[in-house]
Design a protein around this motif. Structure first.
Motif, PDB file in Angstrom:
ATOM      1  N   ASP A 310      -1.012 -24.211  23.037  1.00  0.00           N
ATOM      2  CA  ASP A 310      -0.183 -24.260  21.828  1.00  0.00           C
ATOM      3  C   ASP A 310       0.811 -25.412  21.944  1.00  0.00           C
ATOM      4  N   ILE A 311       1.112 -26.029  20.813  1.00  0.00           N
ATOM      5  CA  ILE A 311       2.113 -27.094  20.734  1.00  0.00           C
ATOM      6  C   ILE A 311       3.042 -26.735  19.592  1.00  0.00           C
ATOM      7  N   THR A 312       4.338 -26.621  19.858  1.00  0.00           N
ATOM      8  CA  THR A 312       5.311 -26.268  18.830  1.00  0.00           C
ATOM      9  C   THR A 312       6.436 -27.292  18.819  1.00  0.00           C
ATOM     10  N   GLY A 313       7.151 -27.333  17.708  1.00  0.00           N
ATOM     11  CA  GLY A 313       8.285 -28.238  17.604  1.00  0.00           C
ATOM     12  C   GLY A 313       8.062 -29.337  16.597  1.00  0.00           C
ATOM     13  N   GLU A 314       9.051 -30.224  16.494  1.00  0.00           N
ATOM     14  CA  GLU A 314       9.011 -31.360  15.588  1.00  0.00           C
ATOM     15  C   GLU A 314       9.522 -32.594  16.306  1.00  0.00           C
ATOM     16  N   GLY A 315       8.997 -33.760  15.937  1.00  0.00           N
ATOM     17  CA  GLY A 315       9.491 -35.009  16.496  1.00  0.00           C
ATOM     18  C   GLY A 315       9.391 -35.031  18.001  1.00  0.00           C
ATOM     19  N   LEU A 316      10.488 -35.374  18.649  1.00  0.00           N
ATOM     20  CA  LEU A 316      10.532 -35.430  20.111  1.00  0.00           C
ATOM     21  C   LEU A 316      11.251 -34.223  20.709  1.00  0.00           C
ATOM     22  N   MET A 317      11.028 -33.081  20.078  1.00  0.00           N
ATOM     23  CA  MET A 317      11.468 -31.786  20.608  1.00  0.00           C
ATOM     24  C   MET A 317      10.257 -30.868  20.551  1.00  0.00           C
ATOM     25  N   LEU A 318       9.449 -30.925  21.609  1.00  0.00           N
ATOM     26  CA  LEU A 318       8.170 -30.226  21.609  1.00  0.00           C
ATOM     27  C   LEU A 318       8.070 -29.231  22.762  1.00  0.00           C
ATOM     28  N   GLY A 319       7.362 -28.149  22.513  1.00  0.00           N
ATOM     29  CA  GLY A 319       7.008 -27.200  23.552  1.00  0.00           C
ATOM     30  C   GLY A 319       5.504 -27.188  23.718  1.00  0.00           C
ATOM     31  N   ILE A 320       5.040 -27.334  24.946  1.00  0.00           N
ATOM     32  CA  ILE A 320       3.593 -27.247  25.204  1.00  0.00           C
ATOM     33  C   ILE A 320       3.350 -26.020  26.075  1.00  0.00           C
ATOM     34  N   SER A 321       2.466 -25.156  25.605  1.00  0.00           N
ATOM     35  CA  SER A 321       2.239 -23.871  26.262  1.00  0.00           C
ATOM     36  C   SER A 321       0.863 -23.831  26.909  1.00  0.00           C
TER      37      SER A 321
END
Length: 379
Positions: A310-321
């Motif tokens: 999963d990839i969440t967030g916007e721009g250069l504030m991202l979470g990769i799970s």
């Protein structure tokens, strides 16, 4: 005397930094995809930033808020212009926690009420009021207990209206994008519902943009993706690019009076010089647009990695799970690949918060290093 041992330390000691790289005491280079908790917005050791602080040091480093200081007003004007909040006013302080503390006080002063609605998984600081609305019992001391906070699941409008209908709530607080608790983007519909319900029940809408603000998400503030305007907006982190500074953007319906708020070091000349320099670089180098473009490019490249679920967030504030714990991945990234990343309350998620100056070449290097680490961890 030794340092009070309360931080979980990375296995490196840093000596200097430049752009989106940091260097340890042995001269080894690390790619910075964490930005020191999203603090480094315009890159390390930016020449314009250094020049601004140096000039200010040669002028005046500090004096009381009881005297006028033109740079303070210039900062407020520039911030209002770039953020799109010219009609608001600005209270300057020293940190995100202090910003939240003062936003909550303003909400309570304005409404005459003391209960707060916050959301599960949120993080808003470690000072007394801020930590009381943070959904983490392990960092709340006994003195913070019984502070009159209701924690709700996000995206549940019916629960929010039920809480507000009691008539004793002064504020609803939500992060523009949740950070420490795991990257989560509130839906535009939910943010609009918060705005509408706060207006209906005469409650202050506070948006915490301490981590998600200052262009990081491809808009000046993350809530602007939803087209809403909160009553109070808390800021810090990327605001000073490493210099301690925070603030509250305040809707004109909140009336100021002498002595209502105060702080010794808030709005000091050095903090203003640093903050104004950040805004100037954001504007001149179009870094907010860059954050949007590079965020999209980074997402595209991350989607080529099958281990990421999963990839969440916007721009250069991202979470990769990932499917399991990210501890071995992060350890290998730091110690073998020499890439710094962030963690969150979710054990399977890595936070990516690089400087807004990042480009495609650095992203390609990061992706290559991450793929190499994942191959090694699987083996």
């Amino acid at each position: 005397m030794e340092l009070f041992d309360v931080y979980k330390m990375m296995p490196i000691a840093l000596a200097y930094a430049k752009g989106y790289h940091v260097y340890d005491t042995q001269g080894r280079e690390y790619l910075d995809f964490y930005g020191g908790h999203a603090v480094i917005s315009i890159g390390h050791s930016h020449p314009h930033y250094i020049a601004a602080l140096t000039r200010q040091l040669h002028s005046i480093g500090y004096y009381s808020n009881a005297v006028d200081f033109p740079l303070r007003n210039q900062l407020a004007e520039k911030l209002g212009e770039l953020a799109g909040y010219e009609g608001y006013s600005l209270f300057l302080c020293n940190s995100g926690a202090e910003a939240m503390e003062n936003a909550l006080k303003l909400a309570s002063f304005h409404t005459g009420k003391k209960k707060v609605v916050a959301f599960k998984g949120g993080f808003h600081g470690r000072t007394s009021a801020a930590v009381s609305i943070t959904d983490n019992a392990s960092i709340q001391a006994p003195i913070n207990e019984g502070a009159g906070v209701v924690f709700l699941e996000p995206e549940r409008e019916e629960l929010l209206e039920e809480a507000l209908s009691a008539g004793d709530v002064c504020a609803v607080v939500i992060e523009g994008i949740r950070g420490v608790g795991g990257i989560y983007v509130p839906s535009a519909a939910f943010l609009k519902s918060i705005k509408e319900l706060c207006r209906k029940w005469e409650v202050a809408f506070i948006c915490d943009e301490i981590q998600s603000g200052y262009g990081r998400t491809g808009k000046f503030f993350a809530h602007q993706h939803a087209g809403v305007a909160p009553d109070l907006i808390t800021i810090a982190k990327g605001m000073g690019n490493g210099f301690p500074v925070g603030g509250v953007l305040i809707h004109p319906k909140f009336k100021a009076s002498y002595g209502l708020l105060g702080t010794t070091f808030g709005g000091n000349p050095l903090a203003c010089a640093a903050s104004l320099a950040v805004l100037e670089v954001l504007e001149k180098e179009a870094l907010i647009n860059n954050a949007a473009a590079m965020g999209n490019y980074l997402k595209e490249q991350l989607k080529t990695i099958p281990e990421i679920v999963d990839i969440t967030g916007e721009g250069l504030m991202l979470g990769i799970s990932f499917a399991g714990s990210v501890k071995p991945i992060q350890q290998a990234l730091t110690e073998e690949a020499r890439v710094l990343t962030g963690s969150s309350a979710l054990p399977n998620q890595i936070r990516l918060l690089p400087p807004l100056t990042i480009g495609k070449t650095a992203i390609d290097v990061f992706i290559s290093k991450l793929k190499g680490v994942l191959a090694g961890v699987e083996a």
